[in-house]
Design an enzyme around this catalytic site. Structure first.
Site, PDB file in Angstrom:
ATOM      1  CE  LYS A 193       4.505  -2.251  -6.039  1.00  0.00           C
ATOM      2  NZ  LYS A 193       3.882  -3.598  -5.948  1.00  0.00           N
ATOM      3  CD  GLU A 267      -5.116   5.306   5.011  1.00  0.00           C
ATOM      4  OE1 GLU A 267      -5.643   4.540   5.844  1.00  0.00           O
ATOM      5  OE2 GLU A 267      -5.244   6.534   5.058  1.00  0.00           O
ATOM      6  CB  CYS A 301      -7.454  -2.252   6.223  1.00  0.00           C
ATOM      7  SG  CYS A 301      -8.523  -1.139   5.319  1.00  0.00           S
ATOM      8  CD  GLU A 399      -4.652  -6.591   8.813  1.00  0.00           C
ATOM      9  OE1 GLU A 399      -3.468  -6.590   8.431  1.00  0.00           O
ATOM     10  OE2 GLU A 399      -5.468  -5.717   8.493  1.00  0.00           O
TER      11      GLU A 399
HETATM   12  P1  NAD Z   1       1.840  -5.698   1.472  1.00  0.00           P
HETATM   13  O1  NAD Z   1       2.432  -4.808   2.497  1.00  0.00           O
HETATM   14  O2  NAD Z   1       2.375  -7.058   1.325  1.00  0.00           O
HETATM   15  O3  NAD Z   1       1.971  -5.018   0.008  1.00  0.00           O
HETATM   16  C1  NAD Z   1       1.450  -3.735  -0.250  1.00  0.00           C
HETATM   17  C2  NAD Z   1       2.192  -3.140  -1.435  1.00  0.00           C
HETATM   18  O4  NAD Z   1       3.539  -2.869  -1.062  1.00  0.00           O
HETATM   19  C3  NAD Z   1       2.266  -4.054  -2.654  1.00  0.00           C
HETATM   20  O5  NAD Z   1       2.081  -3.280  -3.813  1.00  0.00           O
HETATM   21  C4  NAD Z   1       3.680  -4.602  -2.578  1.00  0.00           C
HETATM   22  O6  NAD Z   1       4.209  -5.015  -3.806  1.00  0.00           O
HETATM   23  C5  NAD Z   1       4.431  -3.384  -2.060  1.00  0.00           C
HETATM   24  N1  NAD Z   1       5.730  -3.633  -1.432  1.00  0.00           N
HETATM   25  C6  NAD Z   1       6.219  -4.789  -0.927  1.00  0.00           C
HETATM   26  N2  NAD Z   1       7.453  -4.573  -0.406  1.00  0.00           N
HETATM   27  C7  NAD Z   1       7.740  -3.262  -0.590  1.00  0.00           C
HETATM   28  C8  NAD Z   1       8.833  -2.420  -0.242  1.00  0.00           C
HETATM   29  N3  NAD Z   1       9.928  -2.885   0.411  1.00  0.00           N
HETATM   30  N4  NAD Z   1       8.774  -1.111  -0.546  1.00  0.00           N
HETATM   31  C9  NAD Z   1       7.692  -0.602  -1.167  1.00  0.00           C
HETATM   32  N5  NAD Z   1       6.614  -1.340  -1.529  1.00  0.00           N
HETATM   33  C10 NAD Z   1       6.631  -2.656  -1.228  1.00  0.00           C
HETATM   34  O7  NAD Z   1       0.283  -5.713   1.768  1.00  0.00           O
HETATM   35  P2  NAD Z   1      -0.850  -6.557   1.021  1.00  0.00           P
HETATM   36  O8  NAD Z   1      -0.755  -7.977   1.464  1.00  0.00           O
HETATM   37  O9  NAD Z   1      -0.824  -6.228  -0.417  1.00  0.00           O
HETATM   38  O10 NAD Z   1      -2.184  -5.909   1.627  1.00  0.00           O
HETATM   39  C11 NAD Z   1      -2.785  -6.308   2.824  1.00  0.00           C
HETATM   40  C12 NAD Z   1      -2.532  -5.287   3.912  1.00  0.00           C
HETATM   41  O11 NAD Z   1      -2.970  -4.005   3.487  1.00  0.00           O
HETATM   42  C13 NAD Z   1      -3.317  -5.584   5.176  1.00  0.00           C
HETATM   43  O12 NAD Z   1      -2.488  -5.415   6.306  1.00  0.00           O
HETATM   44  C14 NAD Z   1      -4.407  -4.532   5.169  1.00  0.00           C
HETATM   45  O13 NAD Z   1      -4.902  -4.215   6.447  1.00  0.00           O
HETATM   46  C15 NAD Z   1      -3.720  -3.381   4.509  1.00  0.00           C
HETATM   47  N6  NAD Z   1      -4.695  -2.446   3.926  1.00  0.00           N
HETATM   48  C16 NAD Z   1      -4.931  -1.258   4.552  1.00  0.00           C
HETATM   49  C17 NAD Z   1      -5.895  -0.389   4.054  1.00  0.00           C
HETATM   50  C18 NAD Z   1      -6.196   0.911   4.754  1.00  0.00           C
HETATM   51  O14 NAD Z   1      -6.886   1.731   4.168  1.00  0.00           O
HETATM   52  N7  NAD Z   1      -5.739   1.125   5.973  1.00  0.00           N
HETATM   53  C19 NAD Z   1      -6.596  -0.719   2.897  1.00  0.00           C
HETATM   54  C20 NAD Z   1      -6.326  -1.931   2.267  1.00  0.00           C
HETATM   55  C21 NAD Z   1      -5.371  -2.797   2.795  1.00  0.00           C
END
Ligand code: NAD
Length: 495
Positions: A193, A267, A301, A399
Site C-alpha cells: 500500500k 518505522e 524520519c 517532529e
Molecule cells: P502517515 O502515517 O500519514 O501515512 C503513512 C502510511 O499509512 C500512508 O500510506 C497512509 O496512507 C497510511 N495510513 C493512513 N491511515 C492508515 C490506517 N488507519 N491504517 C493503515 N494505514 C494507514 O505518514 P506520512 O505522513 O506518510 O509519513 C511521514 C511520517 O513517516 C513521519 O512521521 C516520518 O518520521 C515517518 N517515517 C519514518 C521512517 C522510518 O524509517 N522510521 C521512514 C520514513 C518516514
C-alpha cells in the site's frame, strides 16, 4: 489522459503517468474501484499532473486473497530462485533509473541528485537481499544438540506468510525496497500500500514484477489512503504488517494488528539530536548539520533536528551554519542546481508554516529563514534555524518534518548526552568532533538505533535501521530486516 505539460527538462513516459489501471492483483492490472480520485501534485508548482482511482476495500480483499493463494507455491521456491528474481528487479530499477528520477523530482520535489541517490539505494537493497537469499537454503535444518540423547533437533526458518507493506511518501521506492526485498527473499508474498501522495513511482515495482516474471500474486499493489491501509491491516489473510509512517498512524496499525494478534514492524518518527563537540572542525560540522536537516527538505524520519553545540564554539559555529543556510539554493525542477526543493505535500507545507508562525508568536530566536519562500507557487519554505529553543517548546520536542533546526548549547559532555536522550524518540543521532574516539564514546551513550560519527544520513543495506522508544518496533535492513519476515520452527525427532 493528462492535460498537464511536463517540464521540458523532465522526460517521463506517459505510461508511467496515465495509470488508469493502478491496482495490481494476481499479476493483472485493474482499474481502481475506490471512491474519489487521488491527485498527483507537483510540489514545485502546486499543479496536479496526474490522477487515478484508488483501490476499493473489496479490491484489498482480492489482493490479500491473491497473496494468500500465491504463498503456497512461493514459499516452496528455493532461496536461490528467489535471489534470481531480486537481482532482476535490482537490474530493472537501474535500467529505469532516469524515468524514476524524473518522476521523483516531479512528484516529491527532490533535487535531481537526491532522487538519484534514492533509486540507487532501492536497487542496492534488492541486490543485497538477493545475496542473503542465496544462502538461505544452507541455513535450513541446522542441528541442535539436545540433552536427551535419543532425540535430535533441527532449526528451520519459514516465511511468516502473506504480508501487508504500508509506506510513507518521503522516500518512495526506498522505504518500499527495505520491506519488499527482504519479504520476497524470505519467501513471503506481499500486498503493498503506497502513500497516496507518491504512488506513481511505486507502481513501477508492479511493472518490474511482470518484467522479471515474478509469479502472479507474489506482489500485489493497492493504491489508496487510510481506508485502504486500514482494510489491509484488518484482513485475516495478512499475517504481518510492516509499516513506515507517523506515530499517530503507527498506533492505529498496531491496534488493528493487536485485534488479530499478528506481528507488526513499525518505522515511525524521530526528533534526532546532533551533538557538535568543542573540538569539532567548524566547517565540517556545518556541512554535517546542514545535511542532517536540509536534505530532502528536512522530510526525514532521521533528520537531526535538535542541535547541541559546545558553548565554547557555539557563536562561531552558529554564524557559519546560518551563512550556509542562507546560501542554500532553494528551487524546484526548473533549476538543475537546486540544493533544497519544496516540501512534498500541501498538508506538510501547511504544517511547517504553522510551526514557523508559532515560533514567531512565541518569540523564538530565529537566526535564519523562518518564512515560507516568497514569490513562489509551490510548497517552498526557507531553511530555518532557531537558537536557544526552550527544551519544553514543541519545536524542541515534536517532529516537524521540514527544514527547521532547533539549537541549544551545552557546557559538558554529560549535559549534552542528557539533553540528547531527553526525548520520546530514539531513531538516529550524529556526533561531530575531531577526536574520533571521544566522539564515538559519546555515540555509544546515545539512545538511538543508528548513530553517525562525523557524518550524517548514510544508510547502507547491511546496517540496521529502526528506533528505540517511540520511534518504532523492530529493525529493517541487514539480516535483521530479513528476520522480520521469517518465523523459526524447531523440529525435535525421536527417530
Ligand atoms: P502517515 O502515517 O500519514 O501515512 C503513512 C502510511 O499509512 C500512508 O500510506 C497512509 O496512507 C497510511 N495510513 C493512513 N491511515 C492508515 C490506517 N488507519 N491504517 C493503515 N494505514 C494507514 O505518514 P506520512 O505522513 O506518510 O509519513 C511521514 C511520517 O513517516 C513521519 O512521521 C516520518 O518520521 C515517518 N517515517 C519514518 C521512517 C522510518 O524509517 N522510521 C521512514 C520514513 C518516514
Amino acid at each position: 489522459m493528462t492535460t498537464f505539460s511536463l517540464p521540458l527538462n523532465l522526460y517521463i513516459p506517459s505510461a508511467l503517468l496515465d495509470r488508469r489501471e493502478s491496482v495490481l492483483i494476481d499479476g493483472r492490472w485493474h482499474a481502481g474501484h475506490g471512491a474519489a480520485s487521488i491527485l498527483s501534485v507537483d510540489p514545485s508548482t502546486s499543479e496536479t499532473f496526474a490522477s487515478f482511482i484508488p483501490a476499493s476495500v473489496e479490491q484489498v480483499a482480492e489482493a490479500s486473497e491473491a497473496a494468500a493463494r500465491a504463498f503456497d507455491d512461493w514459499r516452496r521456491t528455493s532461496g536461490r530462485e528467489r535471489s534470481g528474481f531480486l537481482r532482476a528487479i535490482a537490474k530493472g530499477l537501474k535500467e529505469r533509473k532516469s524515468h524514476l528520477v524524473a518522476l521523483q523530482v516531479l512528484n516529491n520535489g527532490k533535487p535531481r541528485y537526491e532522487a538519484e541517490i534514492d533509486v540507487d539505494d532501492a536497487s542496492a537493497t534488492f541486490e543485497y537481499y538477493a545475496g542473503l537469499a542465496e544462502h538461505l537454503d544452507a541455513q535450513q535444518g541446522q542441528p541442535v544438540e539436545l540433552a536427551e540423547g535419543a532425540l535430535t533437533g533441527a532449526t528451520h526458518f519459514e516465511p511468516i506468510g502473506p504480508v501487508g507493506l504500508i509506506v510513507a511518501w518521503n522516500f518512495p521506492m526506498v522505504t518500499t525496497a527495505w520491506k519488499l526485498a527482504p519479504a520476497l527473499a524470505a519467501g513471503c508474498t506481499a500486498v503493498l500500500k503506497p502513500s497516496e501522495f507518491t504512488t506513481l513511482a511505486e507502481l513501477v515495482y508492479g511493472d518490474l514484477a511482470a518484467q522479471v516474471g515474478l509469479p502472479a500474486g507474489v506482489l500485489n499493489i493497492v493504491p489508496g489512503g487510510g481506508d485502504v491501509g486500514a482494510a489491509l491491516c484488518a484482513d485475516k489473510r495478512i499475517r504481518k504488517i510492516s509499516f513506515t509512517g507517523s506515530n499517530a498512524t503507527g498506533g492505529r496499525v498496531m491496534t488493528a494488528a493487536a485485534q488479530r494478534v499478528v506481528p507488526v514492524s513499525l518505522e515511525l518518527g524521530g526528533k534526532s539530536p546532533i551533538i557538535v563537540l568543542g573540538d569539532a572542525d567548524i566547517s565540517q560540522a556545518v556541512e554535517i548539520a546542514a545535511a542532517g536537516i536540509f536534505f530532502n527538505c528536512g522530510q526525514m524520519c532521521s533528520a537531526t533536528s535538535r542541535l547541541l553545540v559546545a558553548d565554547t564554539i557555539a557563536d562561531d559555529f552558529t554564524e557559519a551554519l546560518v551563512a550556509k543556510a542562507n546560501q542554500l539554493l532553494v528551487a524546484g525542477h526548473d533549476n538543475p542546481n537546486a540544493e533544497m526543493g519544496p516540501l512534498t505535500t500541501a498538508e506538510q507545507y501547511r504544517k511547517v508554516k504553522a510551526v514557523l508562525e508559532r515560533a514567531r508568536v512565541d518569540g523564538l530566536d530565529c537566526v535564519a529563514g523562518g518564512n515560507p519562500a516568497r514569490d513562489r507557487q509551490g510548497f517552498f519554505v526557507e531553511p530555518s534555524i532557531y537558537r536557544n529553543v526552550p527544551t519544553d517548546h514543541p519545536m524542541w520536542r515534536e517532529e516537524i518534518f521540514g527544514p527547521v533546526l532547533a539549537i541549544r548549547s551545552f557546557s559538558s559532555t554529560d549535559e549534552a548526552v542528557a539533553l540528547a536522550n531527553d526525548t520520546d524518540f530514539g531513531l538516529a543521532a550524529s556526533v561531530v568532533g575531531t577526536d574520533g574516539e571521544a566522539a564515538a564514546a559519546v555515540a555509544r551513550r546515545l539512545d538511538a538505533g543508528h548513530v553517525w560519527v562525523n557524518t550524517s544520513q548514510m544508510i547502507f543495506p547491511n546496517t540496521a535501521w529502526g528506533g528505540f522508544k517511540a520511534s518504532g518496533i523492530g529493525r529493517e535492513l541487514g539480516p535483521w530486516g530479513l528476520a522480520a519476515y521469517r518465523g523459526i520452527k524447531h523440529i525435535t525427532r525421536a527417530a
